[in-house]
Each structure stands twice: as C-alpha cells, then as structure tokens.
Design a protein around this motif. Structure first.
Motif, mmCIF file in Angstrom:
data_model
loop_
_atom_site.group_PDB
_atom_site.id
_atom_site.type_symbol
_atom_site.label_atom_id
_atom_site.label_comp_id
_atom_site.label_asym_id
_atom_site.label_seq_id
_atom_site.Cartn_x
_atom_site.Cartn_y
_atom_site.Cartn_z
ATOM 1 N N HIS A 1 0.841 -1.172 0.000
ATOM 2 C CA HIS A 1 0.000 0.000 0.000
ATOM 3 C C HIS A 1 0.885 1.233 0.000
ATOM 4 N N GLU A 2 0.264 2.344 -0.275
ATOM 5 C CA GLU A 2 0.993 3.595 -0.224
ATOM 6 C C GLU A 2 0.093 4.680 0.348
ATOM 7 N N VAL A 3 0.722 5.667 0.957
ATOM 8 C CA VAL A 3 0.010 6.767 1.587
ATOM 9 C C VAL A 3 0.673 8.055 1.124
ATOM 10 N N THR A 4 -0.128 9.017 0.672
ATOM 11 C CA THR A 4 0.412 10.301 0.246
ATOM 12 C C THR A 4 -0.087 11.399 1.173
ATOM 13 N N PHE A 5 0.821 12.258 1.582
ATOM 14 C CA PHE A 5 0.453 13.464 2.327
ATOM 15 C C PHE A 5 1.447 14.544 1.915
ATOM 16 N N GLY A 6 0.923 15.721 1.638
ATOM 17 C CA GLY A 6 1.778 16.769 1.091
ATOM 18 C C GLY A 6 2.380 16.274 -0.220
ATOM 19 N N ASN A 7 3.659 16.499 -0.396
ATOM 20 C CA ASN A 7 4.355 16.034 -1.596
ATOM 21 C C ASN A 7 5.003 14.666 -1.407
ATOM 22 N N ILE B 1 10.454 1.564 4.484
ATOM 23 C CA ILE B 1 9.487 2.364 3.734
ATOM 24 C C ILE B 1 10.205 2.965 2.535
ATOM 25 N N GLY B 2 9.526 3.014 1.405
ATOM 26 C CA GLY B 2 10.005 3.802 0.284
ATOM 27 C C GLY B 2 9.470 5.212 0.436
ATOM 28 N N LEU B 3 10.326 6.211 0.290
ATOM 29 C CA LEU B 3 9.950 7.613 0.453
ATOM 30 C C LEU B 3 10.029 8.291 -0.911
ATOM 31 N N HIS B 4 8.903 8.682 -1.464
ATOM 32 C CA HIS B 4 8.890 9.326 -2.774
ATOM 33 C C HIS B 4 8.459 10.773 -2.622
ATOM 34 N N ASN B 5 9.295 11.687 -3.118
ATOM 35 C CA ASN B 5 8.989 13.116 -3.068
ATOM 36 C C ASN B 5 8.431 13.520 -4.425
ATOM 37 N N ASN B 6 7.167 13.881 -4.471
ATOM 38 C CA ASN B 6 6.506 14.306 -5.706
ATOM 39 C C ASN B 6 6.664 15.798 -5.959
ATOM 40 N N GLY B 7 7.327 16.506 -5.052
ATOM 41 C CA GLY B 7 7.441 17.957 -5.141
ATOM 42 C C GLY B 7 8.661 18.432 -5.910
ATOM 43 N N SER B 8 8.719 19.731 -6.125
ATOM 44 C CA SER B 8 9.817 20.337 -6.887
ATOM 45 C C SER B 8 10.962 20.809 -5.992
ATOM 46 N N THR B 9 10.829 20.623 -4.672
ATOM 47 C CA THR B 9 11.920 20.937 -3.750
ATOM 48 C C THR B 9 12.144 19.737 -2.831
ATOM 49 N N ALA B 10 13.370 19.601 -2.377
ATOM 50 C CA ALA B 10 13.717 18.491 -1.494
ATOM 51 C C ALA B 10 12.970 18.613 -0.161
ATOM 52 N N ASP B 11 12.763 17.488 0.490
ATOM 53 C CA ASP B 11 12.206 17.455 1.841
ATOM 54 C C ASP B 11 13.117 16.542 2.644
ATOM 55 N N ARG B 12 12.915 16.484 3.934
ATOM 56 C CA ARG B 12 13.785 15.685 4.791
ATOM 57 C C ARG B 12 12.960 14.948 5.830
ATOM 58 N N LEU B 13 13.162 13.631 5.927
ATOM 59 C CA LEU B 13 12.587 12.847 7.022
ATOM 60 C C LEU B 13 13.443 13.155 8.234
ATOM 61 N N VAL B 14 12.860 13.839 9.220
ATOM 62 C CA VAL B 14 13.655 14.281 10.366
ATOM 63 C C VAL B 14 13.530 13.376 11.584
ATOM 64 N N SER B 15 12.403 12.655 11.705
ATOM 65 C CA SER B 15 12.274 11.764 12.858
ATOM 66 C C SER B 15 11.201 10.715 12.621
ATOM 67 N N VAL B 16 11.283 9.671 13.441
ATOM 68 C CA VAL B 16 10.281 8.604 13.447
ATOM 69 C C VAL B 16 9.989 8.280 14.904
ATOM 70 N N SER B 17 8.767 7.848 15.173
ATOM 71 C CA SER B 17 8.428 7.434 16.534
ATOM 72 C C SER B 17 7.394 6.320 16.471
ATOM 73 N N VAL B 18 7.370 5.540 17.519
ATOM 74 C CA VAL B 18 6.466 4.400 17.611
ATOM 75 C C VAL B 18 5.810 4.441 18.981
ATOM 76 N N SER B 19 4.621 3.869 19.081
ATOM 77 C CA SER B 19 3.930 3.901 20.370
ATOM 78 C C SER B 19 4.711 3.100 21.415
ATOM 79 N N ALA B 20 4.586 3.533 22.657
ATOM 80 C CA ALA B 20 5.336 2.939 23.763
ATOM 81 C C ALA B 20 4.976 1.478 23.998
ATOM 82 N N LYS C 1 9.141 19.525 5.720
ATOM 83 C CA LYS C 1 8.141 20.341 5.018
ATOM 84 C C LYS C 1 6.754 19.707 5.010
ATOM 85 N N ALA C 2 6.673 18.429 4.732
ATOM 86 C CA ALA C 2 5.365 17.764 4.613
ATOM 87 C C ALA C 2 4.673 17.606 5.957
#
Length: 176
Positions: free
Chosen positions: A29-35, A57-76, A143-144
């Motif tokens: 499956h895939e989920v899109t939010f922002g670009n 996860i595959g991270l696809h940027n559909n936008g015209s400027t770079a974005d950055r995955l800055v953090s990830v978190s999971v439930s305790a 950004k997203a």
C-alpha cells in the motif's frame, strides 16, 4: 449445446485481466500526504526473543523541492524508541548506525529504506513483532509535516527478494 475449450479462451483471459487490475496487491500500500508518498511500509517479524526490530518504507517526493525525514516514533506499547539507521562497513564488518540530521528526499526523487541499507530501527521491543499483526509509526518530515501510518508485520525474511529496489515487493499481480 457443446462449448469448446478454445472458445472459452477469450472469457478466461478477460477474467484473468480483470482480476489482475481489481485484486489488491499483496501486503502493498501507499500513503500520500503533502508532496510525500510513503510506499509499501512494512516490518519484519522478530526472530525469537529479539529486543530489536526493523521497519522499511520507500519515500517518494513528488514535489519540486527536497524534503527531509527528520524523525520517526512508535507507540510505547511497541518499543521504547524508533530511530533512523543505516548500515556502514568498517573493514569487513557491517555495522548499524543512527542517522543524525535525518534523510533528505530529493525533489521528484525517491529514497528506499530496505534491508541492508537505510531502515527504521525499533529499539527495546515490548513484545516480539508477530507476522500478520500491525503497529502504528509516526514519520515527521521537515516540510510535509507529521503522518502516522500503519505498518504491517511480514515474515522474518520479508524484503529479501529486493534487488536494488522495492519493485519485487511493491507490485504483485499477473503477467500475461
């Protein structure tokens, strides 16, 4: 009225083609939010009593400027914490290291988190990751923004069929 096997061939082909385009892809499956489009997120089932796990996860940027995955978190209730990690070679030894500063996803580009490369390390699991179960993971982009997604847990060897990309895992269907 007798129907020949040969006359049934067009109907059989039609059914197979229709099924190929309407059947859900297996564990994909895939989920899109922002670009950003998150492509085929999954985790591997834990091997025995392991206290660490990994998600991809595959991270696809559909936008015209770079974005950055800055953090990830999971439930305790899943793990004490989640971090972005990569594999590095030190001599002949492969080691995992935390990625400081996040991961840049280039404009109109893709970054693959996959076995043997970038991944999300789940540290101090509260219980084994069981095949067939799911958990929620939050990803935050510069950004997203923030998005919480469902991560299906696949078998312990999931992703081993990857050969330089996710194509073998992402799309499962019929080829005529």
């Amino acid at each position: 009225m007798k129907i020949s096997k040969l006359s049934m061939l067009p109907a059989i082909i039609f059914v197979l083609v229709a099924f190929a385009f309407t059947a859900p892809t297996a564990q994909a499956h895939e989920v899109t939010f922002g670009n950003i489009t998150l492509v085929h997120p999954f985790a591997r089932a834990s091997a025995g009593p392991a206290k660490m796990g990994a998600a991809f996860i595959g991270l696809h940027n559909n936008g015209s400027t770079a974005d950055r995955l800055v953090s990830v978190s999971v439930s305790a209730d899943v793990a004490k914490k989640a971090e972005i990690h990569t594999h590095i070679m030190e001599g002949d030894v492969a080691k995992m290291r935390r990625v400081d500063g996040g991961v840049e996803v280039p404009a109109n580009g893709m970054v693959m988190m996959q076995p043997g490369g970038l991944h999300i390390m789940l540290m101090r699991l509260k219980a084994p990751l069981e095949e067939g179960e799911n958990f929620m993971l939050t990803v935050t982009f510069e950004k997203a923004g923030e998005m919480t997604i469902e991560i299906p847990i696949l078998d312990v060897d999931a992703g081993m069929e990857m050969d330089g990309g996710m194509v073998a895992v992402i799309r499962v269907g019929f080829m005529l």
